[in-house]
Design an enzyme around this catalytic site. Structure first.
Site, mmCIF file in Angstrom:
data_model
loop_
_atom_site.group_PDB
_atom_site.id
_atom_site.type_symbol
_atom_site.label_atom_id
_atom_site.label_comp_id
_atom_site.label_asym_id
_atom_site.label_seq_id
_atom_site.Cartn_x
_atom_site.Cartn_y
_atom_site.Cartn_z
ATOM 1 C CG ASN A 1 11.524 35.510 36.786
ATOM 2 O OD1 ASN A 1 11.157 34.804 35.852
ATOM 3 N ND2 ASN A 1 12.781 35.903 36.913
ATOM 4 C CG HIS B 1 11.437 42.588 38.850
ATOM 5 N ND1 HIS B 1 11.033 42.208 40.117
ATOM 6 C CD2 HIS B 1 12.167 41.564 38.368
ATOM 7 C CE1 HIS B 1 11.511 41.012 40.380
ATOM 8 N NE2 HIS B 1 12.200 40.582 39.338
ATOM 9 C CG ASP C 1 19.594 42.085 36.518
ATOM 10 O OD1 ASP C 1 18.407 41.821 36.771
ATOM 11 O OD2 ASP C 1 20.562 41.556 37.122
ATOM 12 C CB ILE C 2 23.330 44.157 39.866
ATOM 13 C CG1 ILE C 2 24.650 44.631 40.431
ATOM 14 C CG2 ILE C 2 22.835 42.891 40.541
ATOM 15 C CD1 ILE C 2 24.568 45.089 41.884
ATOM 16 N N GLY D 1 10.348 31.840 40.272
ATOM 17 C CA GLY D 1 11.738 32.249 40.438
ATOM 18 C C GLY D 1 11.917 33.699 40.832
ATOM 19 C CD GLN D 2 8.181 38.428 42.380
ATOM 20 O OE1 GLN D 2 7.180 37.712 42.276
ATOM 21 N NE2 GLN D 2 8.114 39.723 42.590
ATOM 22 C CG HIS E 1 14.010 39.927 34.452
ATOM 23 N ND1 HIS E 1 15.215 40.082 35.091
ATOM 24 C CD2 HIS E 1 13.166 39.391 35.374
ATOM 25 C CE1 HIS E 1 15.126 39.653 36.335
ATOM 26 N NE2 HIS E 1 13.890 39.220 36.540
#
Ligand code: AMP
Ligand code: ZN
Length: 115
Positions: free
Chosen positions: A88, A101, A32-33, A94-95, A103
Protein backbone atom coordinates in the site's frame (compact mmCIF):
# COMPACT_ATOMS: atom_id res chain seq x y z
CA UNK A 1 9.90 11.63 9.93
CA UNK A 2 12.32 10.74 12.74
CA UNK A 3 12.59 7.19 13.93
CA UNK A 4 10.98 7.92 17.28
CA UNK A 5 7.86 9.13 15.47
CA UNK A 6 7.57 6.01 13.34
CA UNK A 7 5.65 2.98 14.55
CA UNK A 8 7.66 0.47 12.54
CA UNK A 9 11.02 2.03 13.52
CA UNK A 10 9.88 1.55 17.12
CA UNK A 11 9.12 -2.10 16.33
CA UNK A 12 12.63 -2.47 14.83
CA UNK A 13 14.18 -1.00 17.98
CA UNK A 14 12.10 -3.30 20.19
CA UNK A 15 10.40 -0.39 21.92
CA UNK A 16 7.08 -1.78 20.65
CA UNK A 17 6.77 -5.58 20.84
CA UNK A 18 6.01 -7.68 17.79
CA UNK A 19 5.78 -11.33 16.88
CA UNK A 20 8.84 -11.71 14.67
CA UNK A 21 8.94 -14.38 12.01
CA UNK A 22 12.16 -13.40 10.20
CA UNK A 23 15.08 -11.09 10.89
CA UNK A 24 18.09 -10.52 8.63
CA UNK A 25 20.78 -7.83 8.64
CA UNK A 26 18.49 -5.34 6.96
CA UNK A 27 14.96 -6.83 6.92
CA UNK A 28 12.40 -7.66 9.62
CA UNK A 29 9.12 -9.58 9.27
CA UNK A 30 6.43 -9.81 11.93
CA UNK A 31 2.77 -10.82 12.28
CA UNK A 32 0.24 -8.10 11.50
CA UNK A 33 -1.65 -7.07 14.63
CA UNK A 34 -4.98 -7.05 12.73
CA UNK A 35 -4.67 -9.99 10.33
CA UNK A 36 -6.76 -9.89 7.15
CA UNK A 37 -6.05 -13.56 6.38
CA UNK A 38 -4.97 -16.64 8.37
CA UNK A 39 -1.37 -15.72 7.49
CA UNK A 40 -0.67 -11.97 7.45
CA UNK A 41 2.96 -10.94 7.74
CA UNK A 42 4.43 -7.43 7.47
CA UNK A 43 7.91 -7.25 5.87
CA UNK A 44 9.98 -4.09 6.33
CA UNK A 45 13.49 -2.73 5.89
CA UNK A 46 15.05 -2.01 9.28
CA UNK A 47 16.13 1.42 8.08
CA UNK A 48 13.37 3.99 7.63
CA UNK A 49 12.02 4.67 4.15
CA UNK A 50 8.57 6.07 3.55
CA UNK A 51 7.20 3.86 0.79
CA UNK A 52 8.16 1.46 -1.99
CA UNK A 53 8.63 4.31 -4.49
CA UNK A 54 11.18 6.01 -2.24
CA UNK A 55 12.90 2.72 -1.37
CA UNK A 56 13.10 1.61 -4.99
CA UNK A 57 14.70 4.91 -5.95
CA UNK A 58 17.11 5.14 -3.01
CA UNK A 59 18.13 1.53 -2.44
CA UNK A 60 16.81 -0.96 -5.02
CA UNK A 61 19.10 -3.65 -3.58
CA UNK A 62 17.28 -3.35 -0.27
CA UNK A 63 13.95 -3.58 -2.12
CA UNK A 64 15.35 -6.83 -3.54
CA UNK A 65 16.20 -8.00 -0.03
CA UNK A 66 12.53 -7.53 0.91
CA UNK A 67 11.60 -9.83 -1.98
CA UNK A 68 14.25 -12.35 -0.92
CA UNK A 69 12.79 -12.32 2.59
CA UNK A 70 9.35 -13.00 1.13
CA UNK A 71 10.79 -16.06 -0.66
CA UNK A 72 12.20 -17.31 2.64
CA UNK A 73 8.89 -16.68 4.39
CA UNK A 74 6.93 -18.53 1.71
CA UNK A 75 9.00 -21.64 2.42
CA UNK A 76 9.10 -21.12 6.18
CA UNK A 77 5.33 -20.61 6.46
CA UNK A 78 4.45 -23.38 3.99
CA UNK A 79 2.65 -21.15 1.50
CA UNK A 80 2.67 -23.69 -1.34
CA UNK A 81 -0.96 -22.86 -2.18
CA UNK A 82 -0.04 -19.27 -2.89
CA UNK A 83 -0.05 -15.85 -1.34
CA UNK A 84 -0.50 -12.19 -2.16
CA UNK A 85 2.05 -9.39 -1.67
CA UNK A 86 0.74 -5.84 -1.32
CA UNK A 87 2.63 -2.56 -0.95
CA UNK A 88 0.00 0.00 0.00
CA UNK A 89 1.48 3.34 -1.06
CA UNK A 90 0.28 6.84 -0.22
CA UNK A 91 -3.20 8.00 0.63
CA UNK A 92 -4.99 6.58 -2.41
CA UNK A 93 -3.09 3.33 -1.87
CA UNK A 94 -4.45 3.06 1.66
CA UNK A 95 -1.06 3.35 3.40
CA UNK A 96 -1.54 4.14 7.09
CA UNK A 97 2.00 3.55 8.41
CA UNK A 98 4.64 5.71 6.70
CA UNK A 99 7.45 3.15 6.78
CA UNK A 100 7.55 1.00 3.66
CA UNK A 101 6.12 -2.47 4.21
CA UNK A 102 4.98 -5.45 2.23
CA UNK A 103 1.89 -7.29 3.37
CA UNK A 104 2.12 -11.06 2.77
CA UNK A 105 -1.37 -12.55 2.86
CA UNK A 106 -2.14 -16.26 2.66
CA UNK A 107 -4.10 -19.15 4.09
CA UNK A 108 -7.39 -18.53 2.30
CA UNK A 109 -8.58 -17.85 -1.22
CA UNK A 110 -7.96 -14.17 -1.89
CA UNK A 111 -10.42 -12.52 -4.24
CA UNK A 112 -9.39 -9.96 -6.84
CA UNK A 113 -9.92 -7.08 -6.98
CA UNK A 114 -9.83 -6.50 -3.23
CA UNK A 115 -12.62 -4.45 -1.68
P1 AMP B 1 -0.97 -0.08 5.85
O1 AMP B 1 -2.41 0.23 6.15
O2 AMP B 1 -0.74 -0.69 4.50
O3 AMP B 1 -0.08 1.11 6.11
O4 AMP B 1 -0.56 -1.24 6.86
C1 AMP B 1 -0.21 -1.02 8.18
C2 AMP B 1 -0.40 -2.34 8.88
O5 AMP B 1 0.27 -2.30 10.11
C3 AMP B 1 -1.86 -2.68 9.18
O6 AMP B 1 -2.21 -3.90 8.55
C4 AMP B 1 -1.88 -2.77 10.70
O7 AMP B 1 -2.76 -3.78 11.18
C5 AMP B 1 -0.44 -3.08 11.01
N1 AMP B 1 -0.03 -2.72 12.35
C6 AMP B 1 -0.25 -1.56 13.01
N2 AMP B 1 0.32 -1.58 14.23
C7 AMP B 1 0.93 -2.79 14.34
C8 AMP B 1 1.69 -3.42 15.38
N3 AMP B 1 1.95 -2.81 16.55
N4 AMP B 1 2.15 -4.68 15.16
C9 AMP B 1 1.89 -5.31 13.98
N5 AMP B 1 1.20 -4.75 12.96
C10 AMP B 1 0.71 -3.52 13.14
ZN1 ZN C 1 10.28 4.06 10.23
Amino acid sequence: MSNSDCLFCRIVSGEIPSTQVLSTDRVLAFRDIAPQAPVHIVVIPKVHSSDIAQLGAQDPALAGELIAAISTLAAQEGLEQGFRVVFNTGSDGGQTVGHVHAHVLAGRSLTWPPG
